[in-house]
Enzyme design. Structure first.
Site, PDB file in Angstrom:
ATOM      1  N   ILE A  23      18.452   7.623  20.913  1.00  0.00           N
ATOM      2  CA  ILE A  23      18.978   6.272  20.760  1.00  0.00           C
ATOM      3  C   ILE A  23      19.526   5.858  22.117  1.00  0.00           C
ATOM      4  O   ILE A  23      20.394   6.517  22.667  1.00  0.00           O
ATOM      5  CB  ILE A  23      20.081   6.218  19.693  1.00  0.00           C
ATOM      6  CG1 ILE A  23      19.519   6.613  18.329  1.00  0.00           C
ATOM      7  CG2 ILE A  23      20.710   4.820  19.639  1.00  0.00           C
ATOM      8  CD1 ILE A  23      20.565   6.815  17.260  1.00  0.00           C
ATOM      9  N   SER A  24      18.974   4.815  22.638  1.00  0.00           N
ATOM     10  CA  SER A  24      19.415   4.291  23.919  1.00  0.00           C
ATOM     11  C   SER A  24      19.586   2.780  23.751  1.00  0.00           C
ATOM     12  O   SER A  24      18.639   2.018  23.935  1.00  0.00           O
ATOM     13  CB  SER A  24      18.378   4.617  24.996  1.00  0.00           C
ATOM     14  OG  SER A  24      18.804   4.144  26.240  1.00  0.00           O
ATOM     15  N   PRO A  25      20.780   2.351  23.382  1.00  0.00           N
ATOM     16  CA  PRO A  25      20.960   0.952  22.988  1.00  0.00           C
ATOM     17  C   PRO A  25      20.946  -0.077  24.109  1.00  0.00           C
ATOM     18  O   PRO A  25      20.799  -1.262  23.839  1.00  0.00           O
ATOM     19  CB  PRO A  25      22.323   0.955  22.290  1.00  0.00           C
ATOM     20  CG  PRO A  25      23.029   2.134  22.816  1.00  0.00           C
ATOM     21  CD  PRO A  25      21.978   3.142  23.170  1.00  0.00           C
ATOM     22  N   TYR A  26      21.059   0.372  25.370  1.00  0.00           N
ATOM     23  CA  TYR A  26      21.158  -0.596  26.462  1.00  0.00           C
ATOM     24  C   TYR A  26      19.916  -0.590  27.344  1.00  0.00           C
ATOM     25  O   TYR A  26      19.461   0.464  27.791  1.00  0.00           O
ATOM     26  CB  TYR A  26      22.399  -0.313  27.307  1.00  0.00           C
ATOM     27  CG  TYR A  26      23.676  -0.413  26.503  1.00  0.00           C
ATOM     28  CD1 TYR A  26      24.163  -1.650  26.086  1.00  0.00           C
ATOM     29  CD2 TYR A  26      24.361   0.728  26.127  1.00  0.00           C
ATOM     30  CE1 TYR A  26      25.312  -1.746  25.331  1.00  0.00           C
ATOM     31  CE2 TYR A  26      25.520   0.637  25.363  1.00  0.00           C
ATOM     32  CZ  TYR A  26      25.986  -0.595  24.965  1.00  0.00           C
ATOM     33  OH  TYR A  26      27.124  -0.690  24.208  1.00  0.00           O
ATOM     34  N   ARG A  30      17.778   2.387  29.758  1.00  0.00           N
ATOM     35  CA  ARG A  30      16.339   2.682  29.633  1.00  0.00           C
ATOM     36  C   ARG A  30      15.606   2.368  30.935  1.00  0.00           C
ATOM     37  O   ARG A  30      14.714   3.112  31.347  1.00  0.00           O
ATOM     38  CB  ARG A  30      15.745   1.913  28.452  1.00  0.00           C
ATOM     39  CG  ARG A  30      16.308   2.371  27.109  1.00  0.00           C
ATOM     40  CD  ARG A  30      15.561   1.766  25.933  1.00  0.00           C
ATOM     41  NE  ARG A  30      15.543   0.325  25.924  1.00  0.00           N
ATOM     42  CZ  ARG A  30      16.435  -0.448  25.299  1.00  0.00           C
ATOM     43  NH1 ARG A  30      17.448   0.079  24.653  1.00  0.00           N
ATOM     44  NH2 ARG A  30      16.312  -1.761  25.333  1.00  0.00           N
TER      45      ARG A  30
END
Length: 128
Positions: A23-26, A30
């Site tokens: 999970i890489s929300p920003y 990324r």
């Protein structure tokens, strides 16, 4: 995310295609991972495994979304913290519209179409 990118780069430099899932929300994080491991435009593929928030909540076996909504878990992605969807992922899989098998087929088809893997080899490995 930076550490994951560094390890992925080590595998890439050894000639190994690797897949990481996290999970890489920003977008910024990324993009940093992409820039870290990318020698050219073919070195990094972003696969957006897109599960709408309501679907995530329905599939939540640990009840984390319920706890986050109750305020028990701060900074929970999608509830009390943002999620910035990728703008231009190479592959976009809608998990509310496709099965796991269809998602895998979508990734394999992309890899074959863009010359990352051989179609015959992919078929052979799926048969075993």
């Amino acid at each position: 995310i930076r550490r994951i990118g560094e390890v992925a780069k080590l595998f890439r430099d050894a000639g190994i295609i690797n897949l990481t899932a996290f999970i890489s929300p920003y977008r910024q994080d990324r993009d940093m991972a992409r820039n870290l491991s990318q020698r050219d435009e073919n070195d990094f593929l972003e696969v957006f495994v897109d599960a709408p928030l309501d679907v995530c909540e329905q599939r939540d076996p640990k009840g984390l979304y319920k706890k986050a909504r109750a305020g028990s878990i701060p900074n929970f992605t999608g509830i009390s913290a943002p999620y910035e969807a990728p703008e231009y992922p190479e592959i976009h899989i809608r998990t509310d519209e496709t099965s796991i098998e269809q998602g895998v087929d979508q990734i394999v088809a992309y890899l074959i179409e863009h010359g990352y893997i051989d179609a015959g080899l992919a078929e052979k490995s799926r048969a075993t």
